[in-house]
Design a protein around this motif. Structure first.
Motif, PDB file in Angstrom:
ATOM      1  N   UNK A  42       0.850  -1.182   0.000  1.00 49.87           N
ATOM      2  CA  UNK A  42       0.000   0.000   0.000  1.00 49.87           C
ATOM      3  C   UNK A  42       0.890   1.238   0.000  1.00 49.87           C
ATOM      4  N   UNK A  43       0.784   2.050  -1.038  1.00 48.25           N
ATOM      5  CA  UNK A  43       1.592   3.264  -1.152  1.00 48.25           C
ATOM      6  C   UNK A  43       0.900   4.400  -0.402  1.00 48.25           C
ATOM      7  N   UNK A  44       1.681   5.208   0.323  1.00 50.54           N
ATOM      8  CA  UNK A  44       1.040   6.206   1.177  1.00 50.54           C
ATOM      9  C   UNK A  44       0.914   7.588   0.551  1.00 50.54           C
ATOM     10  N   UNK A  45       1.369   7.769  -0.694  1.00 53.11           N
ATOM     11  CA  UNK A  45       1.174   9.044  -1.390  1.00 53.11           C
ATOM     12  C   UNK A  45      -0.207   9.070  -2.044  1.00 53.11           C
ATOM     13  N   UNK A  46      -0.750  10.275  -2.219  1.00 45.60           N
ATOM     14  CA  UNK A  46      -2.081  10.435  -2.801  1.00 45.60           C
ATOM     15  C   UNK A  46      -2.018  11.239  -4.095  1.00 45.60           C
ATOM     16  N   UNK A  47      -2.780  10.799  -5.103  1.00 46.73           N
ATOM     17  CA  UNK A  47      -2.966  11.562  -6.323  1.00 46.73           C
ATOM     18  C   UNK A  47      -1.671  11.877  -7.042  1.00 46.73           C
ATOM     19  N   UNK A  73      -4.060   6.470  -7.076  1.00 49.62           N
ATOM     20  CA  UNK A  73      -4.053   7.198  -8.338  1.00 49.62           C
ATOM     21  C   UNK A  73      -4.985   6.443  -9.283  1.00 49.62           C
ATOM     22  N   UNK A  74      -5.388   7.061 -10.379  1.00 51.84           N
ATOM     23  CA  UNK A  74      -6.356   6.457 -11.287  1.00 51.84           C
ATOM     24  C   UNK A  74      -5.765   5.235 -12.011  1.00 51.84           C
ATOM     25  N   UNK A 201     -14.359  12.211  -1.080  1.00 57.79           N
ATOM     26  CA  UNK A 201     -13.279  11.489  -1.757  1.00 57.79           C
ATOM     27  C   UNK A 201     -11.945  12.179  -1.513  1.00 57.79           C
ATOM     28  N   UNK A 202     -10.984  11.437  -0.974  1.00 58.34           N
ATOM     29  CA  UNK A 202      -9.631  11.946  -0.761  1.00 58.34           C
ATOM     30  C   UNK A 202      -8.722  11.670  -1.956  1.00 58.34           C
ATOM     31  N   UNK A 203      -8.942  10.514  -2.611  1.00 57.63           N
ATOM     32  CA  UNK A 203      -8.095  10.152  -3.755  1.00 57.63           C
ATOM     33  C   UNK A 203      -8.697   8.946  -4.457  1.00 57.63           C
ATOM     34  N   UNK A 204      -8.416   8.789  -5.777  1.00 59.66           N
ATOM     35  CA  UNK A 204      -8.786   7.538  -6.447  1.00 59.66           C
ATOM     36  C   UNK A 204      -7.873   6.422  -5.974  1.00 59.66           C
ATOM     37  N   UNK A 205      -8.286   5.184  -6.231  1.00 58.05           N
ATOM     38  CA  UNK A 205      -7.525   4.019  -5.779  1.00 58.05           C
ATOM     39  C   UNK A 205      -7.436   2.987  -6.892  1.00 58.05           C
ATOM     40  N   UNK A 206      -6.217   2.591  -7.207  1.00 56.90           N
ATOM     41  CA  UNK A 206      -5.986   1.500  -8.156  1.00 56.90           C
ATOM     42  C   UNK A 206      -5.659   0.229  -7.386  1.00 56.90           C
ATOM     43  N   UNK A 207      -6.319  -0.871  -7.767  1.00 56.57           N
ATOM     44  CA  UNK A 207      -6.013  -2.195  -7.231  1.00 56.57           C
ATOM     45  C   UNK A 207      -5.421  -3.040  -8.358  1.00 56.57           C
ATOM     46  N   UNK A 208      -4.241  -3.581  -8.125  1.00 60.76           N
ATOM     47  CA  UNK A 208      -3.574  -4.407  -9.133  1.00 60.76           C
ATOM     48  C   UNK A 208      -3.055  -5.675  -8.472  1.00 60.76           C
ATOM     49  N   UNK A 209      -3.166  -6.790  -9.186  1.00 62.33           N
ATOM     50  CA  UNK A 209      -2.743  -8.087  -8.657  1.00 62.33           C
ATOM     51  C   UNK A 209      -1.737  -8.738  -9.601  1.00 62.33           C
ATOM     52  N   UNK A 210      -0.671  -9.295  -9.010  1.00 58.47           N
ATOM     53  CA  UNK A 210       0.294 -10.012  -9.837  1.00 58.47           C
ATOM     54  C   UNK A 210      -0.194 -11.432 -10.043  1.00 58.47           C
TER      55      UNK A 210
END
Length: 216
Positions: A42-47, A73-74, A201-210
């Motif tokens: 989980x990355x702690x930077x926003x946008x 991020x988007x 809304x504070x920020x968009x969120x991308x979910x990615x899976x390897x």
């Protein structure tokens, strides 16, 4: 909100029974222990503060299937940063917050609501007249913040106010426990409900899976 990512991580760990988060230079690693989600970064930077180079470096070091990235991020942006073997959810999530206060939470006639707390997590069940699941949700307070999680309304019972009933019940439980701010990661489908209840809304969120080379 300062510290919103840390608040979300801490509450999510309690809600899901995951391992305590490990601090990284770029955010947090959480071991979950499931086949479909072994761990998550989980990355702690926003946008716009999300660093492309950092995301690429962390993603490039992942070699095992079932490892997730959570990047605020988007997906249209983050997807271009990831190499072969990554599946990216095309729908953005949303990191959202709300000031917590007590709220009245009525239930429609014929429905039954049950609220209980175990291990620091309060759960709400709304059962349909026939006893089947109509709506549910849970919240994990961790001091001044509380993470709302697994909010769900069964398709046959939507647009009847049950999602609002669940959220207001959890909001009251969290406020009673001393939390002042609610945090959640919402879906596009849930965003309208949450915004109608005062969430921001504070920020968009991308979910990615390897998933491995040649699979994604």
């Amino acid at each position: 909100m300062d510290g919103v990512v840390r608040a979300w991580v801490d509450g999510w760990v309690v809600s899901r029974g995951a391992a305590p988060p490990e601090r990284e230079p770029w955010g947090f690693t959480v071991d979950v222990g499931l086949v479909a989600q072994v761990s998550r970064h989980v990355f702690d930077a926003l946008g716009d503060r999300v660093d492309e180079g950092v995301v690429r470096k962390v993603a490039g070091g992942v070699t095992g299937a079932g490892v997730w990235l959570k990047v605020f991020q988007d997906p249209a942006v983050v997807g271009g940063w990831l190499g072969e073997g990554w599946w990216v959810d095309p729908e953005p999530g949303y990191l959202m917050t709300v000031p917590l206060t007590g709220a009245r939470a009525d239930v429609l006639d014929g429905y039954r609501k049950r609220v209980w707390s175990v291990g620091g997590v309060t759960r709400v069940l709304v059962a349909a007249p026939d006893g089947s699941l109509a709506a549910r949700g849970q919240v994990a307070p961790t001091g001044a913040t509380a993470v709302f999680d697994r909010i769900e309304t069964a398709p046959a019972h939507r647009r009847r106010g049950l999602g609002g009933t669940v959220m207001r019940t959890l909001q009251t439980a969290a406020a009673t426990a001393g939390a002042r701010t609610g945090v959640l990661a919402g879906t596009p489908a849930g965003r309208a409900l949450y915004e109608s209840l005062g969430w921001h809304v504070e920020a968009p969120l991308t979910s990615a899976k390897f998933v491995g080379p040649g699979v994604a």
